[in-house]
Design a protein around this motif. Structure first.
Motif, mmCIF file in Angstrom:
data_model
loop_
_atom_site.group_PDB
_atom_site.id
_atom_site.type_symbol
_atom_site.label_atom_id
_atom_site.label_comp_id
_atom_site.label_asym_id
_atom_site.label_seq_id
_atom_site.Cartn_x
_atom_site.Cartn_y
_atom_site.Cartn_z
ATOM 1 N N ASP A 1 42.554 24.531 72.282
ATOM 2 C CA ASP A 1 41.759 24.816 73.478
ATOM 3 C C ASP A 1 41.548 26.312 73.701
ATOM 4 O O ASP A 1 40.610 26.707 74.383
ATOM 5 C CB ASP A 1 42.456 24.217 74.717
ATOM 6 C CG ASP A 1 41.984 22.797 74.951
ATOM 7 O OD1 ASP A 1 41.065 22.373 74.226
ATOM 8 O OD2 ASP A 1 42.547 22.113 75.836
ATOM 9 N N TYR A 2 42.441 27.130 73.158
ATOM 10 C CA TYR A 2 42.351 28.584 73.396
ATOM 11 C C TYR A 2 41.806 29.268 72.160
ATOM 12 O O TYR A 2 42.277 28.999 71.045
ATOM 13 C CB TYR A 2 43.729 29.152 73.764
ATOM 14 C CG TYR A 2 44.308 28.480 74.995
ATOM 15 C CD1 TYR A 2 43.888 28.857 76.271
ATOM 16 C CD2 TYR A 2 45.237 27.454 74.868
ATOM 17 C CE1 TYR A 2 44.400 28.219 77.389
ATOM 18 C CE2 TYR A 2 45.742 26.817 75.983
ATOM 19 C CZ TYR A 2 45.334 27.208 77.262
ATOM 20 O OH TYR A 2 45.828 26.574 78.346
ATOM 21 N N GLU A 3 40.863 30.157 72.409
ATOM 22 C CA GLU A 3 40.167 30.841 71.322
ATOM 23 C C GLU A 3 41.153 31.563 70.400
ATOM 24 O O GLU A 3 41.065 31.474 69.179
ATOM 25 C CB GLU A 3 39.173 31.843 71.948
ATOM 26 C CG GLU A 3 38.300 32.582 70.943
ATOM 27 C CD GLU A 3 37.292 31.682 70.270
ATOM 28 O OE1 GLU A 3 36.772 30.772 70.931
ATOM 29 O OE2 GLU A 3 37.070 31.844 69.052
ATOM 30 N N GLU A 4 42.109 32.274 71.037
ATOM 31 C CA GLU A 4 42.998 33.136 70.241
ATOM 32 C C GLU A 4 44.020 32.315 69.426
ATOM 33 O O GLU A 4 44.604 32.818 68.464
ATOM 34 C CB GLU A 4 43.717 34.172 71.140
ATOM 35 C CG GLU A 4 44.592 33.617 72.233
ATOM 36 C CD GLU A 4 43.839 33.309 73.527
ATOM 37 O OE1 GLU A 4 44.493 33.205 74.552
ATOM 38 O OE2 GLU A 4 42.604 33.117 73.483
ATOM 39 N N THR A 5 44.275 31.054 69.841
ATOM 40 C CA THR A 5 45.267 30.243 69.091
ATOM 41 C C THR A 5 44.610 29.064 68.357
ATOM 42 O O THR A 5 45.280 28.177 67.858
ATOM 43 C CB THR A 5 46.330 29.673 70.053
ATOM 44 O OG1 THR A 5 45.686 28.916 71.065
ATOM 45 C CG2 THR A 5 47.172 30.772 70.661
ATOM 46 N N ARG A 6 43.258 29.086 68.322
ATOM 47 C CA ARG A 6 42.569 27.920 67.750
ATOM 48 C C ARG A 6 42.929 27.670 66.277
ATOM 49 O O ARG A 6 43.179 26.526 65.879
ATOM 50 C CB ARG A 6 41.060 28.090 67.918
ATOM 51 C CG ARG A 6 40.258 26.875 67.458
ATOM 52 C CD ARG A 6 38.896 26.817 68.036
ATOM 53 N NE ARG A 6 38.935 26.631 69.478
ATOM 54 C CZ ARG A 6 37.967 27.028 70.305
ATOM 55 N NH1 ARG A 6 36.908 27.632 69.833
ATOM 56 N NH2 ARG A 6 38.076 26.837 71.601
ATOM 57 N N ASP A 7 42.994 28.769 65.501
ATOM 58 C CA ASP A 7 43.294 28.587 64.068
ATOM 59 C C ASP A 7 44.685 27.986 63.864
ATOM 60 O O ASP A 7 44.873 27.054 63.082
ATOM 61 C CB ASP A 7 43.212 29.936 63.340
ATOM 62 C CG ASP A 7 41.756 30.377 63.198
ATOM 63 O OD1 ASP A 7 40.872 29.535 63.439
ATOM 64 O OD2 ASP A 7 41.531 31.555 62.870
ATOM 65 N N ALA A 8 45.616 28.557 64.621
ATOM 66 C CA ALA A 8 46.994 28.021 64.507
ATOM 67 C C ALA A 8 47.029 26.582 65.007
ATOM 68 O O ALA A 8 47.716 25.713 64.427
ATOM 69 C CB ALA A 8 47.955 28.884 65.320
ATOM 70 N N GLY A 9 46.297 26.312 66.074
ATOM 71 C CA GLY A 9 46.264 24.955 66.637
ATOM 72 C C GLY A 9 45.696 23.953 65.645
ATOM 73 O O GLY A 9 46.227 22.850 65.480
ATOM 74 N N LEU A 10 44.608 24.371 64.977
ATOM 75 C CA LEU A 10 44.005 23.462 63.986
ATOM 76 C C LEU A 10 44.972 23.172 62.845
ATOM 77 O O LEU A 10 45.094 22.028 62.385
ATOM 78 C CB LEU A 10 42.713 24.078 63.444
ATOM 79 C CG LEU A 10 41.496 23.965 64.373
ATOM 80 C CD1 LEU A 10 40.343 24.796 63.835
ATOM 81 C CD2 LEU A 10 41.069 22.506 64.529
ATOM 82 N N ALA A 11 45.673 24.235 62.399
ATOM 83 C CA ALA A 11 46.638 24.034 61.312
ATOM 84 C C ALA A 11 47.745 23.079 61.741
ATOM 85 O O ALA A 11 48.115 22.138 61.024
ATOM 86 C CB ALA A 11 47.234 25.385 60.894
ATOM 87 N N LEU A 12 48.232 23.319 62.961
ATOM 88 C CA LEU A 12 49.305 22.462 63.478
ATOM 89 C C LEU A 12 48.825 21.025 63.657
ATOM 90 O O LEU A 12 49.523 20.056 63.316
ATOM 91 C CB LEU A 12 49.783 23.034 64.830
ATOM 92 C CG LEU A 12 51.192 22.684 65.285
ATOM 93 C CD1 LEU A 12 52.223 23.026 64.232
ATOM 94 C CD2 LEU A 12 51.532 23.422 66.593
ATOM 95 N N LEU A 13 47.617 20.872 64.168
ATOM 96 C CA LEU A 13 47.033 19.535 64.350
ATOM 97 C C LEU A 13 46.890 18.820 63.008
ATOM 98 O O LEU A 13 47.194 17.637 62.875
ATOM 99 C CB LEU A 13 45.667 19.677 65.041
ATOM 100 C CG LEU A 13 44.976 18.382 65.454
ATOM 101 C CD1 LEU A 13 45.801 17.598 66.444
ATOM 102 C CD2 LEU A 13 43.596 18.690 66.042
ATOM 103 N N GLY A 14 46.441 19.626 61.993
ATOM 104 C CA GLY A 14 46.277 19.038 60.655
ATOM 105 C C GLY A 14 47.604 18.540 60.111
ATOM 106 O O GLY A 14 47.722 17.404 59.612
ATOM 107 N N VAL A 15 48.620 19.399 60.242
ATOM 108 C CA VAL A 15 49.957 19.003 59.755
ATOM 109 C C VAL A 15 50.437 17.772 60.529
ATOM 110 O O VAL A 15 50.977 16.805 59.958
ATOM 111 C CB VAL A 15 50.956 20.178 59.903
ATOM 112 C CG1 VAL A 15 52.376 19.719 59.640
ATOM 113 C CG2 VAL A 15 50.584 21.306 58.967
#
Lengths: 204, 385
Positions: free
Chosen positions: B294-308
């Motif tokens: 949901d947050y622009e600055e953590t989106r990449d990390a969030g996507l990676a975590l979601l993928g895992v």
């Protein structure tokens, strides 16, 4: 030159076919084997290869036994059922039948077997003849049923164990030729087989 | 305009009319017979390949209880491997070990107590056929099935198997004392009668409902048993003026539950661990991943975590650690045995099942007409249910 790929493909197919082991469960669905051959469903029990090996060995032993080899005339042998003391259900007659046919085939008339197992039917036939209900009664001269000079019998004993490491069965096959007049054991032969195996891990 | 409104209405009415006029699809009722063995064979034919042996054993036992030994023999022979056969690896056993298949995809051969019971019944059929040595061989194989128990004191501890082994030996003029001694050691306080080699009428008795398997553990990876039940403590047999009261020899729930851990349990435990780790990674990764996306600055990390997390969830949901709970469910809870010496001819036999107070359970009383033949044993199986 044009035929080279075709030749290579044919050679490869032939190679694959040649490598297919008929003893493999992945091989042909029905395979005819020699009875002395161990098949892919071989287990720890008494199997056809044991039957063939043991009966041939016993037949050779009996032919070489002094009372048979040096007998005057043809000794009469009666077969008595095997005493099966193992954990394997078997046809009790099959070993002795196999020994009898091996001996009959190789003994050149040295041994006379009698069909004692059919004695009920034989008595009935003799009675029919002697009573005149069927022909041939005139040929019956009293009791012509032969008594045994020797009795051939055997005993199977086993040691069986099973555990997490697998299963093991040792079977001792012994056969004896006995003089019924004095209970002397005139010949004895034996064979022993030990087999071990392990069920698939999903069944242990 | 009026026509445009009317035409869909007409179409609808026409469709409803056609539907109403359609001949109903009448399915003829399946023809069932009241012969349980015939119906059982139908179930065997319909069963998946890996379950056919289970159905054969169930139907074989029904046939035996209904005094159809020929049917029972054929079914038990088809269901059970030869006495020395090794249960080999095949595609189904490899699949049962794989992460993504449950254990019950393998061909059914039962747990040791079920295999022992299969050999026990096969032995009875041999005995009924007048082949006591082969019956004894089957009882020995049955006892060996129980040698896989984890604890030494529970290995090969069936009382009735050793008792009948020695009994047949005694009847064949051999020494059955060692087998009788083993049976008595395993019977504990139960008083087993001495052998009567002259007995020619052998009554094998079974009572109650046997144990049922169910899955246990966190994710169904463990095999546990629901205890069977029988309220019978003793059995009284009356025939030709003789009365014999016999105790319970064996308890199948005890036999099933004292087997201990199986080699397969380690494989299922490994599968369960993978499933639990996958589920945990899924839980840890998915929710924070969704939040961080949901947050622009953590989106990449969030996507990676979601993928895992999603991969973890996928693995967790795909792994199949369930233990095989297929049960031979018409086995009894208790086994017993009595021997009588009767003259040749027909004899009515009465079997009373007694509770712990010694009172006969009236709804269990059984009457059997036995035809005793000279020169051979008469073997009969009597069940209280």
């Amino acid at each position: 030159m044009k035929n080279v790929p075709a030749i290579l493909i044919t050679a490869a197919l032939l190679g694959v076919a040649a490598c297919t082991n008929v003893n493999s469960p992945n091989g042909p669905s029905v395979t005819e084997l020699r009875p002395s051959e161990r098949g892919f469903v071989a287990g720890l029990g008494i199997e056809s290869q044991d039957l063939v090996t043991i009966s041939d060995k016993m037949a050779r032993g009996i032919l070489g036994a002094e009372p048979i080899a040096n007998a005057q005339g043809k000794p009469v042998v009666v077969l008595e059922p095997i005493d099966n003391d193992t954990r394997f259900p078997i046809d009790q007659d099959i070993f002795l039948t196999r020994i009898r046919v091996a001996l009959t085939g190789n003994a050149n008339g040295k041994i006379q077997f009698v069909a004692r197992e059919h004695i009920d039917k034989l008595e009935r036939e003799r009675d029919l003849k002697t009573s005149g209900q069927v022909t041939g009664g005139e040929k019956v001269q009293g009791n012509e049923f032969k008594g045994a000079d020797y009795i051939l019998t055997g005993t199977f004993k086993a040691i069986s164990s099973r555990g997490a490491a697998g299963a093991s069965d040792y079977v001792l096959y012994t056969f004896q030729l006995i003089n019924p007049n004095n209970t002397d054991i005139v010949w004895e032969g034996f064979h022993e087989i030990k087999k071990q195996g392990k069920d698939d891990v999903t069944y242990r | 305009m009026k026509f445009a409104t009317a035409s869909p209405l007409l179409c609808l009415l026409f469709t409803l009319w056609m539907t109403a006029c359609q001949t109903p699809d009448i399915q003829p009722a399946p023809e069932y017979s009241d012969d349980l063995v015939v119906e059982g064979k139908r179930l065997i034919a319909q069963a998946p390949r890996q379950d056919k042996n289970l159905w054969r054993l169930r139907v074989g036992l029904i046939a035996l209880k209904q005094n159809q030994p020929t049917e029972a023999r054929a079914l038990f022979d088809a269901a059970m491997p030869a006495a020395g056969q090794i249960l080999q690896t095949d595609a189904s056993t490899r699949m049962a070990q794989s992460l993504f298949s449950p254990e019950n995809v393998k061909g059914f051969h039962g747990e040791p107590y079920e295999r022992a019971m299969g050999w026990f019944y096969r032995g009875l059929i041999y005995w009924m056929d007048g082949e006591p040595t082969n019956a004894r061989a089957c009882f020995r194989t049955a006892q060996l099935m129980d040698a896989l128990a984890e604890k030494q004191q529970y290995r090969a501890d069936w009382v009735i198997l050793d008792y009948l082994d020695g009994f047949i030996s005694a009847k064949l003029d051999k020494d059955g004392s060692a087998a009788l001694q083993r049976a008595r050691e395993h019977a504990g306080d139960t008083d087993l009668p001495d052998y009567n080699p002259a007995a020619n009428t052998l009554v094998v008795l079974q009572t109650g409902f046997g144990p049922v398997k169910k899955s246990g553990g966190d994710v169904g990876e463990a095999l546990v048993y629901d205890a069977g039940h029988s309220d019978v403590a003793q059995i009284r047999i009356t025939a030709a003026g003789q009365t014999v009261t016999t105790p319970v020899f064996d308890n199948l729930t005890l036999q099933a539950s004292t087997r201990g851990s199986r080699a397969m349990d380690l494989i299922l435990a490994r599968k369960a661990n993978v499933k639990k780790v996958g589920d945990t990674i899924g839980d840890i990764g998915t929710v924070p991943g969704v939040v961080l996306v949901d947050y622009e600055e953590t989106r990449d990390a969030g996507l990676a975590l979601l993928g895992v997390g999603l991969v973890g969830k996928f693995i967790g949901n795909s792994v199949e650690p369930r233990a095989d709970t297929r049960t031979w469910n018409n086995l009894p809870q208790h086994l017993s045995f009595a021997a009588l010496q009767l003259s040749a001819g027909e004899h009515p036999v009465t079997v009373d099942f007694l509770d712990t107070t010694g009172a006969a359970l009236p709804d269990r009383k059984k009457s059997v007409l036995l035809t005793v033949q000279a020169g051979r044993d008469t073997v009969v199986l009597v069940a209280d249910r």
